[in-house]
Write a protein that holds these residues in place. Structure first.
Motif, PDB file in Angstrom:
ATOM      1  N   TYR A 110       0.843  -1.194   0.000  1.00  0.00           N
ATOM      2  CA  TYR A 110       0.000   0.000   0.000  1.00  0.00           C
ATOM      3  C   TYR A 110       0.877   1.242   0.000  1.00  0.00           C
ATOM      4  O   TYR A 110       2.069   1.169   0.324  1.00  0.00           O
ATOM      5  CB  TYR A 110      -0.983   0.008   1.176  1.00  0.00           C
ATOM      6  CG  TYR A 110      -0.376   0.142   2.549  1.00  0.00           C
ATOM      7  CD1 TYR A 110       0.188   1.342   2.991  1.00  0.00           C
ATOM      8  CD2 TYR A 110      -0.368  -0.931   3.432  1.00  0.00           C
ATOM      9  CE1 TYR A 110       0.744   1.457   4.255  1.00  0.00           C
ATOM     10  CE2 TYR A 110       0.195  -0.817   4.703  1.00  0.00           C
ATOM     11  CZ  TYR A 110       0.740   0.378   5.103  1.00  0.00           C
ATOM     12  OH  TYR A 110       1.299   0.502   6.351  1.00  0.00           O
ATOM     13  N   LEU A 169      -7.804   1.616  -0.038  1.00  0.00           N
ATOM     14  CA  LEU A 169      -8.078   0.873   1.194  1.00  0.00           C
ATOM     15  C   LEU A 169      -8.715   1.754   2.251  1.00  0.00           C
ATOM     16  O   LEU A 169      -9.527   1.289   3.041  1.00  0.00           O
ATOM     17  CB  LEU A 169      -6.780   0.279   1.751  1.00  0.00           C
ATOM     18  CG  LEU A 169      -6.032  -0.713   0.852  1.00  0.00           C
ATOM     19  CD1 LEU A 169      -4.715  -1.116   1.518  1.00  0.00           C
ATOM     20  CD2 LEU A 169      -6.886  -1.942   0.578  1.00  0.00           C
ATOM     21  N   THR A 188      -6.358  -5.234   3.359  1.00  0.00           N
ATOM     22  CA  THR A 188      -7.042  -5.485   2.084  1.00  0.00           C
ATOM     23  C   THR A 188      -8.426  -6.077   2.288  1.00  0.00           C
ATOM     24  O   THR A 188      -9.154  -6.277   1.321  1.00  0.00           O
ATOM     25  CB  THR A 188      -6.213  -6.436   1.206  1.00  0.00           C
ATOM     26  OG1 THR A 188      -5.927  -7.615   1.958  1.00  0.00           O
ATOM     27  CG2 THR A 188      -4.917  -5.781   0.777  1.00  0.00           C
ATOM     28  N   LYS A 216      -4.182   0.824  -2.420  1.00  0.00           N
ATOM     29  CA  LYS A 216      -3.761  -0.558  -2.639  1.00  0.00           C
ATOM     30  C   LYS A 216      -2.925  -0.593  -3.914  1.00  0.00           C
ATOM     31  O   LYS A 216      -3.263   0.068  -4.902  1.00  0.00           O
ATOM     32  CB  LYS A 216      -5.028  -1.402  -2.799  1.00  0.00           C
ATOM     33  CG  LYS A 216      -4.810  -2.887  -2.937  1.00  0.00           C
ATOM     34  CD  LYS A 216      -6.175  -3.596  -3.043  1.00  0.00           C
ATOM     35  CE  LYS A 216      -6.006  -5.057  -3.399  1.00  0.00           C
ATOM     36  NZ  LYS A 216      -7.319  -5.725  -3.545  1.00  0.00           N
TER      37      LYS A 216
END
Lengths: 470, 470
Positions: A110, A169, A188, A216
């Motif tokens: 991320y 996210l 996630t 993400k």
């Protein structure tokens, strides 16, 4: 408050105190740069706030709410529907100076970024780690991540990787009352409470100002192979698209050009195009280098049933860029030939593409307005360009009726009025054509929860008469 | 209204008139089957409505709202958090008889199904077309698509394909007032208005009753190869997971078993496990058959740095099922050894797995409650099982404090309290630990818009004292 209405002196002083005079712009020459977006419409805001921190966003919003001043959040101004134009006047809040990439976690895949980070800058940084953030609008070199999130942006890669909503996210955002909210997180998966992250994504800056996002990331494909394929009809091309989508590795792009687009290319470029071609696909497949070219060849083989007139051998790198030219040349040509063209962004299920193209041709013939269509065939997302001359009053008088027919056609084909551009001011009068009354009413009530006074990005998404209360 | 409160005679008559006495159940023996879910808690509803059409859903909800009767929507009752239990009494609305697959479009890769379609039945039907719907909860053979959508369900495949929210294009649903809404549509892109589809997904049946869904479909992988790998520590296993996630083709599952789970397997099964192993991964890779096994071998090679103690050659089909046994045997063993175990469903970023495991071990040691953990390592989503004996009052007195410590640990590691099970009644008292106050308040106000009287699935998601108004 209406465009041009002055900001009260006391408000101006408070905002200058908060940001300093260098970052609260009221001079016309300074505001001009924030008066435009990709629609070509000019709407001069009364002031521009250049924020650098979330606390400043809170401060600007709190003050503006106290003074009842509309606020229009703005990324890089590359949008296509007027979403960042201050159509009710007031303050444009620019996040462009909030442009730090705060964290890139390779192990957890991320990145945490501020809203003003430019998409292309982020990709450059991520490339060092063999990662990327999939949303790839054509404005990637200048558009901001915050703008991408506000509009749920996408590009050719959406057929494989999806759109902005699939690659966020969590968010940090500020409500019009100056209060902060946090949604989602760094994992996630997560199903605690309602999906507020995706409620904000695509809400066009009408619910909150996104200040920070946890994105993400995906592994960057090692190679991308591209091939150009032409067909005698849209039907054959659309069938080929459905077949290509059933491949076990979904292509990273399936772009489409209609017959009129090919005619333009024949006239204006040296791109070689078969005489009988009335549709063209650009097929890109991305992945690990090993065996990738062969994989594309297998895919090309799989669509031989649909009688492609010709196709180029899959190529990569600089050669691919030349093949891609058939697609990338179009927008500049159109801009030159019809600077005031109307660019719609409709989407239908892939199998309905032939009916869409057929209907568009009939509308074009009946109205005398040339229509050139191309776009992301893998998603059935087609950019429909009406080539109009704004000097021609007879033609311009027809535009409203033509758009009505285009949108009616799209909805009759189970489609949507916008695949990636959004509603903004440009499609607000059509939104009730697509959304049912109950769903629309719920959305208006949600808007009221987030922004009871209707001050945040007013004039967007809904018809003016229905919701403005600012 | 509280459990056991009778439904007024006039309401019962109206509902029986609507559904017939065969589909409006009030006899205790009939209601018993709707009193349970996977938590093992029993909550007998006052009545059960077996609806077969959307109009009946409208009718039931309209009548119940008129009579102020709480309604709890229910799929197959396989949930883990009490989401389908009528904890405020009233009517359980079962969608199980709305189980038609209405359309499968191969060309456009979507299916239209009623909410009560069983996940496994759908997969069987889609398999004929080489397609599948990715959400794969372990209850797939019995759970319904509507339940999957309500809870945003997922399973091992989430690491590659994502969760329910990623595979729904549009919804039809009914509000508590009996009004229908439509969200999304049949296209894979669409940005017109707020994302109401994803607002409903994961809302645990508290906003509306989903009656029909347009599901996005994926190509079914030709083959799946599985390998079992053991490590001397969670640290090494977690590092291997991060490495595996950086592969250009993301694995279709990366499952994890902790040292306690391995101890259980050693004791209760004949699964061969290296003596020093304190962590195990199951790596599954799916795709086109050609070259797939080699691809898994490359992946196994890529994690040799992390000193796997042993690994099995990648196998498929029946052999893979035997390898998978290490994972699938666990739940039955736990159920036998500790029938009243407490199964939490936390999630942390992958790199934090070692700290999570370390923390859990400390909590276990301090409390004397054995903790066995396993789950979806690719998403950092771990099922934490507290092996408690409900007869042991001393132990049971500790559970609250232990759960507090577990959840605090997870949140300190940037995690979430639930990766796939949801909140329901089980985690409602913890939701404010994870969500910030402003975000939580917005959610409560959204709930009020959809269901002003608080009659739809009351007692879920939020602490009881805060929102009930039924």
């Amino acid at each position: 408050m209406r465009p041009g209405a002055a900001i009260p002196d006391s408000a101006r002083q408070d905002l200058e105190r908060l940001l300093g005079v260098d970052r609260f712009l009221t001079a016309g020459v300074d505001r001009e740069a924030y008066a435009w977006d990709n629609t070509g419409h000019r709407v001069l805001p009364d002031a521009v706030a250049l924020v650098t921190t979330e606390d400043e966003v809170c401060g600007v919003l709190r003050l503006c709410q106290a003074y009842r001043i509309p606020v229009t959040p703005r990324g890089a101004g590359t949008g296509n529907v007027g979403g960042c134009l201050a159509v009710f006047g007031g303050v444009v809040l620019s996040t462009q100076q909030m442009n730090r990439i705060l964290e890139v976690s390779v192990a957890d895949r991320y990145a945490v970024v501020e809203a003003g980070v430019v998409n292309g800058d982020l990709q450059k940084r991520l490339g060092d780690e063999d990662l990327f953030w999939p949303p790839d609008p054509s404005s990637a070199r200048s558009c901001t991540v915050g703008g991408n999130i506000a509009m749920c942006s996408a590009g050719p890669g959406a057929v494989r990787w999806g759109v902005a909503r699939d690659w966020v996210l969590g968010l940090e955002a500020v409500l019009m009352n100056g209060e902060k909210i946090r949604t989602g997180g760094r994992t996630t998966k997560g199903v605690v409470g309602f999906d507020m992250t995706r409620l904000l994504i695509g809400s066009e800056g009408t619910l909150a100002v996104v200040t920070r996002a946890i994105l993400k990331l995906a592994s960057k494909p090692e190679k991308r192979y591209l091939s150009r394929i032409s067909f005698a009809s849209v039907e054959l091309a659309a069938s080929a698209v459905s077949r290509l989508l059933s491949a076990r590795q979904i292509p990273s792009a399936i772009e489409f050009l209609d017959g009129s687009a090919l005619d333009l290319l024949r006239r204006e470029t040296s791109v070689p195009i078969a005489v009988e071609a009335r549709a063209m696909l650009l097929l890109e497949v991305a992945g690990a280098a090993l065996g990738l070219k062969e994989q594309v060849e297998v895919m090309l083989e799989s669509i031989k049933n649909f009688q492609p007139l010709e196709w180029t051998q899959p190529v990569e790198g600089a050669e691919a860029a030349r093949v891609w030219e058939a697609r990338s040349a179009l927008s500049p040509i159109l801009k030159r030939l019809a600077p005031k063209r109307i660019n719609e962004d409709v989407v239908v299920p892939v199998s309905r593409l032939p009916l869409l193209m057929d209907g568009l041709e009939k509308i074009s013939r009946a109205s005398g307005i040339p229509i050139v269509s191309f776009g992301h065939a893998g998603n059935g997302n087609i950019h429909v360009n009406l080539l109009v001359d704004p000097q021609n009053a007879t033609i311009m008088a027809l535009v409203g009726g033509v758009l009505d027919r285009v949108f009616r056609l799209v909805l009759d084909l189970d489609g949507s009025l916008s695949g990636e551009h959004g509603v903004g001011t440009q499609k607000r009068d059509y939104i009730a054509w697509e959304l049912d009354k109950n769903c629309l009413n719920l959305q208006k009530e949600i808007k009221r929860i987030f922004d009871p006074m209707g001050l945040l990005n007013p004039g967007k998404i809904w018809p003016l008469t229905e919701v403005q209360q600012g």
